[in-house]
Design a protein around this motif. Structure first.
Motif, PDB file in Angstrom:
ATOM      1  N   GLN A 126       0.865  -1.181  -0.025  1.00 28.46           N
ATOM      2  CA  GLN A 126      -0.034  -0.013   0.125  1.00 28.46           C
ATOM      3  C   GLN A 126       0.824   1.319   0.096  1.00 28.46           C
ATOM      4  O   GLN A 126       0.548   2.341  -0.805  1.00 28.46           O
ATOM      5  CB  GLN A 126      -1.062  -0.090   1.078  1.00 28.46           C
ATOM      6  N   ILE A 127       1.990   1.394   0.724  1.00 34.42           N
ATOM      7  CA  ILE A 127       2.924   2.295   0.720  1.00 34.42           C
ATOM      8  C   ILE A 127       3.315   2.635  -0.575  1.00 34.42           C
ATOM      9  O   ILE A 127       3.289   3.643  -1.196  1.00 34.42           O
ATOM     10  CB  ILE A 127       3.909   2.156   1.827  1.00 34.42           C
ATOM     11  N   LYS A 128       3.808   1.406  -1.093  1.00 36.22           N
ATOM     12  CA  LYS A 128       4.616   1.550  -2.634  1.00 36.22           C
ATOM     13  C   LYS A 128       3.440   2.097  -3.578  1.00 36.22           C
ATOM     14  O   LYS A 128       3.916   3.005  -4.382  1.00 36.22           O
ATOM     15  CB  LYS A 128       4.849   0.198  -2.855  1.00 36.22           C
ATOM     16  N   ASP A 129       2.364   1.554  -3.465  1.00 33.01           N
ATOM     17  CA  ASP A 129       1.136   2.100  -4.484  1.00 33.01           C
ATOM     18  C   ASP A 129       0.884   3.690  -4.530  1.00 33.01           C
ATOM     19  O   ASP A 129       0.748   4.010  -5.317  1.00 33.01           O
ATOM     20  CB  ASP A 129      -0.097   1.283  -4.322  1.00 33.01           C
ATOM     21  N   GLU A 130       0.870   3.755  -3.108  1.00 27.87           N
ATOM     22  CA  GLU A 130       0.454   5.428  -2.813  1.00 27.87           C
ATOM     23  C   GLU A 130       1.447   6.221  -3.082  1.00 27.87           C
ATOM     24  O   GLU A 130       1.234   7.358  -3.764  1.00 27.87           O
ATOM     25  CB  GLU A 130       0.013   5.617  -1.215  1.00 27.87           C
ATOM     26  N   LEU A 131       2.730   5.981  -3.121  1.00 24.42           N
ATOM     27  CA  LEU A 131       3.688   6.785  -3.356  1.00 24.42           C
ATOM     28  C   LEU A 131       3.812   6.871  -4.786  1.00 24.42           C
ATOM     29  O   LEU A 131       3.998   7.966  -5.325  1.00 24.42           O
ATOM     30  CB  LEU A 131       4.983   6.086  -2.709  1.00 24.42           C
TER      31      LEU A 131
END
Length: 264
Positions: A126-131
């Motif tokens: 989720q962090i990867k996708d949002e960044l």
């Protein structure tokens, strides 16, 4: 039924705030095997969503863990390589911050595999996708990894921590001008602070901070005495919290505004 790994709220700014250590949920096996002291969850980053509530006016995206770090530590790498020299805790902690055992009997490999696949991996994805979304929209992305810890833990570090402990992986996780912009905020109040002292940023800061890709990451480890009772029952202290909240807001506003000046 197990709770989901995290809560996520998409914002309307280049900023993503991560809170990987606020969770209190336990898997059945972990709950059954915790020692009495560990069952109090003393190493939790207590009350951070409440402390940071005013920053929602900055419209950040937010990801907030639901599970305790005793199930799996979201701020450690999947290969469990140590991030700091000396005493520390790993991906699947075995001790409290005091050095006492967490469990009265070993946790199974199956439990560890479940926690890695169902909690650690989704949180990081989720962090990867949002960044990636933020970078695509704004041309850059800002990650702020929010933590808190007791101000004195002899097992982990000597003496007493400064109130505000910023970590940038020794300047490698973000543009140095972003941290430089925060220093006047720190100098304008009575709270003590340090950059890259005992806490230099955990795995989230070190892994996702890629300034050459215009993704900038910063960790703040806050001494808990500035807003709460550090010992059981870990009570939130509204009067103290009200004093530090404007500082937190100013730090995050400055982080966002300085980035906009530099990168747009």
């Amino acid at each position: 039924m197990h709770p989901k790994a995290f809560e996520f709220e998409q914002g309307d700014s280049p900023l993503l705030i991560s809170m990987p250590h606020v969770g209190q949920a336990l898997s059945d096996e972990v709950a059954q095997k915790l020692t009495p002291n560990a069952a109090l969850l003393p190493d939790t980053d207590w009350h951070l969503p409440t402390l940071y509530r005013d920053v929602k006016s900055l419209k950040p995206s937010m990801i907030i863990a639901n599970y305790s770090r005793y199930v799996v530590d979201l701020n450690r790498p999947a290969d469990d390589q140590p991030l700091y020299q000396g005493n520390t805790t790993g991906l699947f902690p075995q001790t409290l911050f005091t050095g006492e055992p967490l469990f009265h009997s070993p946790i199974s490999d199956e439990q560890h595999e479940w926690a890695k696949n169902e909690i650690w991996q989704p949180y990081h994805q989720q962090i990867k996708d949002e960044l990636a979304r933020l970078k695509a929209k704004y041309g850059y992305a800002l990650l702020f990894d929010a933590h808190s810890i007791r101000s004195q833990i002899p097992f982990l570090f000597e003496g007493k921590l400064p109130d505000l402990n910023f970590g940038t992986n020794q300047g490698h996780s973000g543009d140095p001008r972003l941290v430089e912009a925060l220093l006047p905020v720190c100098q304008s109040n009575a709270y003590s602070w340090v950059v890259n002292g005992r806490f230099k940023g955990g795995h989230i800061t070190r892994h996702f901070g890629q300034p050459e890709q215009q993704i900038h990451a910063l960790q703040l480890e806050m001494a808990q005495h500035v807003y709460m009772q550090e010992q059981w029952p870990f009570s939130y202290l509204p009067d103290k919290a009200a004093q530090i909240q404007p500082v937190i807001f100013a730090l995050l506003r400055t982080y966002v505004e300085r980035a906009a000046q530099i990168f747009t």
